[in-house]
Design a protein around this motif. Structure first.
Motif, PDB file in Angstrom:
ATOM      1  N   ALA A   1     -61.629 -74.367  11.860  1.00 19.09           N
ATOM      2  CA  ALA A   1     -62.061 -73.057  12.132  1.00 19.09           C
ATOM      3  C   ALA A   1     -62.712 -73.000  13.612  1.00 19.09           C
ATOM      4  O   ALA A   1     -62.570 -72.384  14.547  1.00 19.09           O
ATOM      5  CB  ALA A   1     -63.376 -72.569  11.383  1.00 19.09           C
ATOM      6  N   ARG A   2     -63.271 -74.297  14.008  1.00 20.92           N
ATOM      7  CA  ARG A   2     -63.896 -74.190  15.412  1.00 20.92           C
ATOM      8  C   ARG A   2     -62.745 -74.421  16.353  1.00 20.92           C
ATOM      9  O   ARG A   2     -62.709 -73.789  17.602  1.00 20.92           O
ATOM     10  CB  ARG A   2     -64.626 -75.729  15.690  1.00 20.92           C
ATOM     11  N   VAL A   3     -61.600 -75.065  16.207  1.00 21.16           N
ATOM     12  CA  VAL A   3     -60.445 -75.495  16.880  1.00 21.16           C
ATOM     13  C   VAL A   3     -59.687 -73.855  17.183  1.00 21.16           C
ATOM     14  O   VAL A   3     -59.249 -73.603  18.319  1.00 21.16           O
ATOM     15  CB  VAL A   3     -59.228 -76.166  16.273  1.00 21.16           C
ATOM     16  N   PHE A   4     -59.641 -73.037  15.925  1.00 29.61           N
ATOM     17  CA  PHE A   4     -58.977 -71.893  16.246  1.00 29.61           C
ATOM     18  C   PHE A   4     -59.910 -70.924  17.019  1.00 29.61           C
ATOM     19  O   PHE A   4     -59.413 -70.136  17.818  1.00 29.61           O
ATOM     20  CB  PHE A   4     -58.753 -71.197  14.659  1.00 29.61           C
ATOM     21  N   SER A   5     -61.326 -71.015  16.983  1.00 27.84           N
ATOM     22  CA  SER A   5     -62.119 -70.166  17.776  1.00 27.84           C
ATOM     23  C   SER A   5     -62.001 -70.499  18.996  1.00 27.84           C
ATOM     24  O   SER A   5     -62.212 -69.575  19.906  1.00 27.84           O
ATOM     25  CB  SER A   5     -63.517 -70.173  17.237  1.00 27.84           C
ATOM     26  N   LEU A   6     -61.469 -71.639  19.633  1.00 30.49           N
ATOM     27  CA  LEU A   6     -61.296 -72.202  20.855  1.00 30.49           C
ATOM     28  C   LEU A   6     -60.098 -71.602  21.688  1.00 30.49           C
ATOM     29  O   LEU A   6     -59.922 -71.689  22.805  1.00 30.49           O
ATOM     30  CB  LEU A   6     -61.626 -73.585  21.217  1.00 30.49           C
ATOM     31  N   ILE A   7     -59.048 -71.112  20.972  1.00 24.80           N
ATOM     32  CA  ILE A   7     -57.763 -70.607  21.510  1.00 24.80           C
ATOM     33  C   ILE A   7     -57.974 -69.365  22.049  1.00 24.80           C
ATOM     34  O   ILE A   7     -58.609 -68.207  21.493  1.00 24.80           O
ATOM     35  CB  ILE A   7     -56.952 -70.639  20.306  1.00 24.80           C
ATOM     36  N   GLU A   8     -57.586 -69.116  23.324  1.00 25.98           N
ATOM     37  CA  GLU A   8     -57.469 -67.893  24.086  1.00 25.98           C
ATOM     38  C   GLU A   8     -56.590 -66.808  23.465  1.00 25.98           C
ATOM     39  O   GLU A   8     -55.278 -67.251  23.449  1.00 25.98           O
ATOM     40  CB  GLU A   8     -57.350 -68.432  25.597  1.00 25.98           C
ATOM     41  N   PRO A   9     -57.055 -65.888  22.986  1.00 26.83           N
ATOM     42  CA  PRO A   9     -56.153 -64.896  22.336  1.00 26.83           C
ATOM     43  C   PRO A   9     -54.727 -64.648  23.091  1.00 26.83           C
ATOM     44  O   PRO A   9     -53.846 -64.382  22.745  1.00 26.83           O
ATOM     45  CB  PRO A   9     -57.069 -63.770  21.743  1.00 26.83           C
ATOM     46  N   CYS A  10     -55.125 -63.945  24.349  1.00 26.61           N
ATOM     47  CA  CYS A  10     -54.103 -63.630  25.073  1.00 26.61           C
ATOM     48  C   CYS A  10     -53.142 -64.524  25.503  1.00 26.61           C
ATOM     49  O   CYS A  10     -52.007 -64.447  25.665  1.00 26.61           O
ATOM     50  CB  CYS A  10     -54.752 -63.053  26.549  1.00 26.61           C
ATOM     51  N   GLU A  11     -53.515 -65.728  25.817  1.00 27.03           N
ATOM     52  CA  GLU A  11     -52.595 -66.972  25.973  1.00 27.03           C
ATOM     53  C   GLU A  11     -51.673 -67.421  24.907  1.00 27.03           C
ATOM     54  O   GLU A  11     -50.777 -67.699  24.916  1.00 27.03           O
ATOM     55  CB  GLU A  11     -53.605 -68.191  26.427  1.00 27.03           C
ATOM     56  N   PHE A  12     -52.470 -67.266  23.512  1.00 25.04           N
ATOM     57  CA  PHE A  12     -51.772 -67.313  22.390  1.00 25.04           C
ATOM     58  C   PHE A  12     -50.712 -66.447  22.240  1.00 25.04           C
ATOM     59  O   PHE A  12     -49.550 -66.772  21.796  1.00 25.04           O
ATOM     60  CB  PHE A  12     -52.844 -67.568  21.199  1.00 25.04           C
ATOM     61  N   GLU A  13     -51.233 -65.253  22.542  1.00 26.54           N
ATOM     62  CA  GLU A  13     -50.169 -63.976  22.503  1.00 26.54           C
ATOM     63  C   GLU A  13     -48.847 -64.239  23.372  1.00 26.54           C
ATOM     64  O   GLU A  13     -47.661 -64.047  23.266  1.00 26.54           O
ATOM     65  CB  GLU A  13     -50.637 -62.646  22.767  1.00 26.54           C
ATOM     66  N   ARG A  14     -49.209 -64.605  24.683  1.00 25.33           N
ATOM     67  CA  ARG A  14     -48.106 -64.964  25.640  1.00 25.33           C
ATOM     68  C   ARG A  14     -47.087 -66.090  24.909  1.00 25.33           C
ATOM     69  O   ARG A  14     -45.928 -66.206  25.089  1.00 25.33           O
ATOM     70  CB  ARG A  14     -48.629 -65.430  26.932  1.00 25.33           C
ATOM     71  N   CYS A  15     -47.700 -67.305  24.411  1.00 24.18           N
ATOM     72  CA  CYS A  15     -46.843 -68.205  23.871  1.00 24.18           C
ATOM     73  C   CYS A  15     -46.058 -67.688  22.789  1.00 24.18           C
ATOM     74  O   CYS A  15     -45.102 -68.181  22.781  1.00 24.18           O
ATOM     75  CB  CYS A  15     -47.797 -69.177  23.283  1.00 24.18           C
ATOM     76  N   LEU A  16     -46.589 -66.744  21.992  1.00 21.79           N
ATOM     77  CA  LEU A  16     -45.768 -66.295  20.798  1.00 21.79           C
ATOM     78  C   LEU A  16     -44.798 -65.413  21.210  1.00 21.79           C
ATOM     79  O   LEU A  16     -43.608 -65.682  20.861  1.00 21.79           O
ATOM     80  CB  LEU A  16     -46.895 -65.571  19.735  1.00 21.79           C
ATOM     81  N   ILE A  17     -45.074 -64.516  22.276  1.00 21.19           N
ATOM     82  CA  ILE A  17     -43.773 -63.810  22.775  1.00 21.19           C
ATOM     83  C   ILE A  17     -42.940 -64.580  23.675  1.00 21.19           C
ATOM     84  O   ILE A  17     -41.649 -64.419  23.572  1.00 21.19           O
ATOM     85  CB  ILE A  17     -44.481 -62.894  23.867  1.00 21.19           C
TER      86      ILE A  17
END
Length: 269
Positions: A37-53
């Protein structure tokens, strides 16, 4: 893997440890669900979205020529009365061929879909694809953007373009009266049987030449489409309705238009 809690992710890792060892080093053991849970909370949402796209962009070749249906949905249970938090509203781009959502954009409410749809389109590779959108996205700028990115559009036409909608409806009504005599058109029928009711749909398409003055406002407008639905209900009642669409796809590809309209109902459902 179907895990929707941190604890279930940890349990999955314990059960499939040998398999996971092929991909990551687990010599120090399985992380606790607190750590996960702690690792996921540290992920920047916008950056994760960019990687997904970026990842989706690389696999779009697999769905070339596909139909991408764009529709907004309000997430049930995402609002909080005490915190005065409104429910999340997501605009999704859904691939019928891949049966997956390719990208999503969050907006404040349904009325903001007009601003969110262009952001979604700009993030996707839509060359040679068919984009279907409900009436809220039937905007000249959105049609222009789709064509600029070398995609084709099928846009629902409703009351938000009152004059345009009325002109298209009148055109089809006059064509009905003339029984399409000496007119250029395409027509097909289909039947559905579901939940004790029979639904008949009649697809009719007319070329842009019958309402040419709208071509200058709508980029590469080619075809007007009407879908008449007749529902025979189990109680004996009959319901009828008519939907209208505009498209940049030529009348010669009528079957493709009909298929794309039917596929759009997947994202709505």
């Amino acid at each position: 893997s179907g895990c929707d809690t941190w604890k279930s992710i940890e349990m999955f890792a314990h059960e499939r440890r040998r398999w996971l060892n092929q991909f990551i080093d687990l010599s120090s053991g399985i992380p606790s669900y607190y750590t996960i849970a702690r690792v996921f909370s540290l992920i920047e949402p916008c950056e994760f979205e960019r990687c997904l796209i970026d990842w989706v962009t690389h696999i779009t070749d697999l769905v070339a020529g596909d139909i991408i249906s764009i529709d907004g949905k309000t997430q049930r249970g995402s609002s909080h009365i005490q915190g005065n938090k409104k429910a999340n509203h997501l605009i999704n781009a859904y691939s019928s061929k891949a049966q997956a959502t390719l990208a999503s954009v969050k907006t404040q409410c349904k009325s903001n879909e007009i601003k969110g749809i262009p952001i979604l389109l700009k993030s996707l590779t839509i060359k040679d694809m068919i984009i279907t959108i409900d009436a809220v996205g039937t905007q000249k700028g959105i049609a222009n953007l789709i064509r600029k990115k070398q995609g084709n559009y099928i846009l629902a036409l409703k009351g938000n373009h009152k004059r345009f909608h009325k002109k298209v409806a009148t055109l089809f009504n006059r064509a009905d009266d003339l029984e399409y005599n000496a007119m250029v058109y395409k027509k097909s029928h289909m039947h559905d049987y579901d939940h004790g009711r029979i639904e008949e749909r009649e697809f009719t398409a007319l070329p842009m030449m019958y309402l040419p003055k709208f071509k200058k406002d709508w980029k590469d407008l080619q075809t007007f489409i009407r879908v008449k639905a007749t529902r025979h209900l189990a109680d004996g009642n009959i319901e009828t309705s008519a939907r209208y669409y505009i498209s940049s796809i030529n009348l010669k590809s009528f079957n493709k238009i009909c298929f794309a309209i039917r596929e759009h109902w997947q994202v709505e459902n």
